[in-house]
Design a protein around this motif. Structure first.
Motif, PDB file in Angstrom:
ATOM      1  N   TYR A 105      10.738   8.469   3.179  1.00 24.41           N
ATOM      2  CA  TYR A 105       9.484   7.749   2.658  1.00 24.41           C
ATOM      3  C   TYR A 105       9.610   6.324   2.937  1.00 24.41           C
ATOM      4  O   TYR A 105       8.385   5.550   2.915  1.00 24.41           O
ATOM      5  CB  TYR A 105       8.965   8.255   1.468  1.00 24.41           C
ATOM      6  CG  TYR A 105       8.586   9.625   1.274  1.00 24.41           C
ATOM      7  CD1 TYR A 105       7.395  10.176   1.834  1.00 24.41           C
ATOM      8  CD2 TYR A 105       9.288  10.523   0.696  1.00 24.41           C
ATOM      9  CE1 TYR A 105       7.074  11.505   1.584  1.00 24.41           C
ATOM     10  CE2 TYR A 105       9.138  12.032   0.466  1.00 24.41           C
ATOM     11  CZ  TYR A 105       8.068  12.608   1.239  1.00 24.41           C
ATOM     12  OH  TYR A 105       7.735  13.890   1.046  1.00 24.41           O
ATOM     13  N   ARG A 109       9.429   1.998   6.726  1.00 22.54           N
ATOM     14  CA  ARG A 109       8.823   0.765   6.145  1.00 22.54           C
ATOM     15  C   ARG A 109       9.817  -0.304   6.558  1.00 22.54           C
ATOM     16  O   ARG A 109       9.707  -1.715   6.665  1.00 22.54           O
ATOM     17  CB  ARG A 109       8.562   0.523   4.667  1.00 22.54           C
ATOM     18  CG  ARG A 109       7.523   1.725   4.321  1.00 22.54           C
ATOM     19  CD  ARG A 109       7.511   1.696   2.767  1.00 22.54           C
ATOM     20  NE  ARG A 109       6.922   3.074   2.383  1.00 22.54           N
ATOM     21  CZ  ARG A 109       6.821   3.140   0.879  1.00 22.54           C
ATOM     22  NH1 ARG A 109       7.110   2.338   0.097  1.00 22.54           N
ATOM     23  NH2 ARG A 109       6.129   4.560   0.741  1.00 22.54           N
ATOM     24  N   GLU A 243       8.769   7.584  -7.267  1.00 25.03           N
ATOM     25  CA  GLU A 243       7.143   7.066  -7.164  1.00 25.03           C
ATOM     26  C   GLU A 243       6.889   6.877  -5.455  1.00 25.03           C
ATOM     27  O   GLU A 243       5.859   6.986  -5.018  1.00 25.03           O
ATOM     28  CB  GLU A 243       7.336   5.713  -7.925  1.00 25.03           C
ATOM     29  CG  GLU A 243       5.962   5.298  -7.885  1.00 25.03           C
ATOM     30  CD  GLU A 243       5.586   4.228  -8.863  1.00 25.03           C
ATOM     31  OE1 GLU A 243       5.340   4.502 -10.059  1.00 25.03           O
ATOM     32  OE2 GLU A 243       5.882   3.004  -8.351  1.00 25.03           O
ATOM     33  N   HIS A 244       8.110   6.689  -4.683  1.00 25.47           N
ATOM     34  CA  HIS A 244       7.913   6.352  -3.360  1.00 25.47           C
ATOM     35  C   HIS A 244       7.136   7.612  -2.317  1.00 25.47           C
ATOM     36  O   HIS A 244       6.554   7.395  -1.551  1.00 25.47           O
ATOM     37  CB  HIS A 244       9.128   5.904  -2.646  1.00 25.47           C
ATOM     38  CG  HIS A 244       9.604   4.721  -3.372  1.00 25.47           C
ATOM     39  ND1 HIS A 244       9.040   3.461  -2.634  1.00 25.47           N
ATOM     40  CD2 HIS A 244      10.805   4.560  -4.093  1.00 25.47           C
ATOM     41  CE1 HIS A 244       9.868   2.450  -3.358  1.00 25.47           C
ATOM     42  NE2 HIS A 244      10.556   2.938  -4.105  1.00 25.47           N
ATOM     43  N   GLU A 247       3.102   7.688  -2.963  1.00 26.74           N
ATOM     44  CA  GLU A 247       2.364   6.583  -2.746  1.00 26.74           C
ATOM     45  C   GLU A 247       1.028   6.996  -2.018  1.00 26.74           C
ATOM     46  O   GLU A 247       0.959   7.943  -1.017  1.00 26.74           O
ATOM     47  CB  GLU A 247       2.809   5.637  -1.767  1.00 26.74           C
ATOM     48  CG  GLU A 247       1.770   4.417  -1.374  1.00 26.74           C
ATOM     49  CD  GLU A 247       2.778   3.325  -0.857  1.00 26.74           C
ATOM     50  OE1 GLU A 247       2.424   2.387   0.263  1.00 26.74           O
ATOM     51  OE2 GLU A 247       3.964   2.879  -1.296  1.00 26.74           O
ATOM     52  N   GLY A 248      -0.303   6.734  -2.645  1.00 29.98           N
ATOM     53  CA  GLY A 248      -1.677   7.162  -1.938  1.00 29.98           C
ATOM     54  C   GLY A 248      -2.046   8.552  -2.453  1.00 29.98           C
ATOM     55  O   GLY A 248      -3.074   8.891  -2.064  1.00 29.98           O
ATOM     56  N   GLU A 249      -1.054   9.034  -3.281  1.00 32.31           N
ATOM     57  CA  GLU A 249      -1.583  10.326  -3.868  1.00 32.31           C
ATOM     58  C   GLU A 249      -2.320  10.227  -5.398  1.00 32.31           C
ATOM     59  O   GLU A 249      -1.792   9.455  -6.132  1.00 32.31           O
ATOM     60  CB  GLU A 249      -0.390  11.081  -4.237  1.00 32.31           C
ATOM     61  CG  GLU A 249      -0.347  12.504  -5.027  1.00 32.31           C
ATOM     62  CD  GLU A 249      -1.363  13.204  -4.400  1.00 32.31           C
ATOM     63  OE1 GLU A 249      -2.551  13.537  -4.813  1.00 32.31           O
ATOM     64  OE2 GLU A 249      -0.850  13.931  -3.063  1.00 32.31           O
ATOM     65  N   HIS A 250      -3.709  10.506  -5.344  1.00 28.88           N
ATOM     66  CA  HIS A 250      -4.509  10.334  -6.664  1.00 28.88           C
ATOM     67  C   HIS A 250      -4.938  11.513  -7.115  1.00 28.88           C
ATOM     68  O   HIS A 250      -5.774  11.661  -7.948  1.00 28.88           O
ATOM     69  CB  HIS A 250      -5.731   9.377  -6.012  1.00 28.88           C
ATOM     70  CG  HIS A 250      -5.398   8.233  -5.649  1.00 28.88           C
ATOM     71  ND1 HIS A 250      -4.548   7.255  -6.177  1.00 28.88           N
ATOM     72  CD2 HIS A 250      -5.540   7.582  -4.272  1.00 28.88           C
ATOM     73  CE1 HIS A 250      -4.516   6.038  -5.162  1.00 28.88           C
ATOM     74  NE2 HIS A 250      -4.886   6.546  -4.005  1.00 28.88           N
ATOM     75  N   LYS A 296       6.581  -3.424  -1.517  1.00 23.58           N
ATOM     76  CA  LYS A 296       6.032  -4.267  -2.423  1.00 23.58           C
ATOM     77  C   LYS A 296       6.982  -4.791  -3.319  1.00 23.58           C
ATOM     78  O   LYS A 296       8.075  -4.243  -3.615  1.00 23.58           O
ATOM     79  CB  LYS A 296       5.223  -3.242  -3.343  1.00 23.58           C
ATOM     80  CG  LYS A 296       3.956  -2.506  -2.516  1.00 23.58           C
ATOM     81  CD  LYS A 296       3.347  -1.553  -3.348  1.00 23.58           C
ATOM     82  CE  LYS A 296       2.078  -0.893  -2.678  1.00 23.58           C
ATOM     83  NZ  LYS A 296       1.317   0.171  -3.638  1.00 23.58           N
ATOM     84  N   TYR A 299       8.991  -3.442  -6.189  1.00 18.78           N
ATOM     85  CA  TYR A 299      10.133  -2.437  -5.958  1.00 18.78           C
ATOM     86  C   TYR A 299      11.462  -3.166  -5.435  1.00 18.78           C
ATOM     87  O   TYR A 299      12.333  -2.792  -5.554  1.00 18.78           O
ATOM     88  CB  TYR A 299       9.630  -1.567  -4.722  1.00 18.78           C
ATOM     89  CG  TYR A 299       8.611  -0.436  -4.930  1.00 18.78           C
ATOM     90  CD1 TYR A 299       8.729   0.242  -6.203  1.00 18.78           C
ATOM     91  CD2 TYR A 299       7.689  -0.453  -4.284  1.00 18.78           C
ATOM     92  CE1 TYR A 299       7.840   1.169  -6.591  1.00 18.78           C
ATOM     93  CE2 TYR A 299       6.804   0.556  -4.468  1.00 18.78           C
ATOM     94  CZ  TYR A 299       6.728   1.293  -5.719  1.00 18.78           C
ATOM     95  OH  TYR A 299       5.943   2.264  -6.078  1.00 18.78           O
TER      96      TYR A 299
END
Length: 318
Positions: A105, A109, A243-244, A247-250, A296, A299
């Protein structure tokens, strides 16, 4: 012709004389004396066994063919010189990296910006669970490794560089979301979905439980972060994940517990008894210099001194 008597210097002198049409001008350009240039031409003609230049310093029939062959040879080695310089600077070449599953994940990046700056570098990636990547590390099958719980032992160097917070997730309508408990102990009767034994996330979580003398009552083993996420969303249980991976999971609940998130990091790992390829060394330097452009700011927890020191050791430095 005895090719053993040919040298790049002889060919360079010959090409320069033909190009300039003058021994004196060639001598000046090459910072040689005229007698030295004349002697070099004589040696070359003797090696070929045929006249190469006429009295006007024009190439003969055979000399013309040698001129083209010499140009091609010298040009190829000039190209090689440029390639060698790029390789030593890490802007061309290749390296391999072994990555534990969860790190997939964050690796894109890092590699995306690196590839845009250094498109001449090829990277091969091996992804697997912790046991698989540990085995690759044991047999030194890759140049670099990315772990969240690095291996120890002789000749292993590891440097943390990214925070890897482990967060508690629940179904979106779970009671703990609406009314967070005072402590994690109130959740021990819930079913928890855990990765396979040996998973770094599970290791950190179980060590955290052990230090607090806590024990889960119900456990379901799931060997995929994606399946864990979907299972939690459907109400099969709770989980602790990086947490990585979220990301984008709501759609998942994240109860506000004082103990969470748990602290963890991502580490770059290499062997200190093995020189890193120039391209791999350049990747480490790129992360050190450009990490803020890849992840970010919150992190970032960069301490790559061990790997940078290994790269800059005498004998390892480009």
């Amino acid at each position: 012709m005895n090719v053993r008597h040919l040298t790049f210097r002889l060919l360079q002198v010959y090409v320069t004389v033909v190009r300039l049409g003058s021994v004196s001008r060639a001598a000046a350009e090459l910072h040689l004396t005229q007698p030295t240039v004349s002697q070099q031409l004589k040696r070359l003609a003797e090696a070929v066994g045929e006249p190469l230049l006429d009295t006007r310093m024009k190439p003969t029939f055979i000399g013309t063919e040698l001129y083209h062959a010499a140009l091609e040879s010298l040009s190829r080695f000039e190209d090689f010189g440029g390639f060698l310089q790029d390789a030593r600077q890490g802007t061309r070449g290749s390296f391999s990296i072994g990555v534990v599953t969860t790190a997939k994940y964050i690796l894109p990046r890092l590699l995306g910006p690196f590839n845009r700056q250094f498109p001449g570098v090829e990277v091969s990636i091996s992804v697997g669970n912790r046991g698989y990547i540990l085995e690759r590390h044991r047999y030194q099958q890759d140049d670099l490794y990315l772990f969240s719980h690095p291996p120890s032992g002789e000749h292993t160097l590891s440097s943390r560089f990214i925070h890897n917070p482990l967060v508690l997730i629940t179904p979106p309508d779970h009671w703990a979301v609406k009314q967070p408990p005072a402590s994690f102990a109130e959740l021990l009767h819930e079913r928890f979905l855990l990765r396979e034994p040996g998973s770094a996330t599970r290791l950190v979580f179980e060590e955290w439980l052990r230090k607090r003398n806590l024990q889960l009552k119900r456990v379901m083993q799931v060997e995929s972060n994606e399946v864990i996420r979907m299972s939690v969303e459907q109400g099969l249980g709770l989980a602790v994940l990086s947490e990585h991976t979220l990301e984008g999971e709501h759609r998942l609940g994240r109860p506000a517990l004082p103990e969470f998130p748990l602290s963890s990091h991502w580490y770059l790992v290499c062997h200190d008894n093995r020189r890193l390829p120039y391209a791999a060394a350049n990747f480490v330097r790129f992360i050190n210099d450009h990490l803020a452009a890849c992840v970010k700011e919150g992190y970032i927890d960069k301490d790559l001194a061990a790997l940078l020191g290994h790269i800059n050791k005498p004998g390892n430095k480009p």
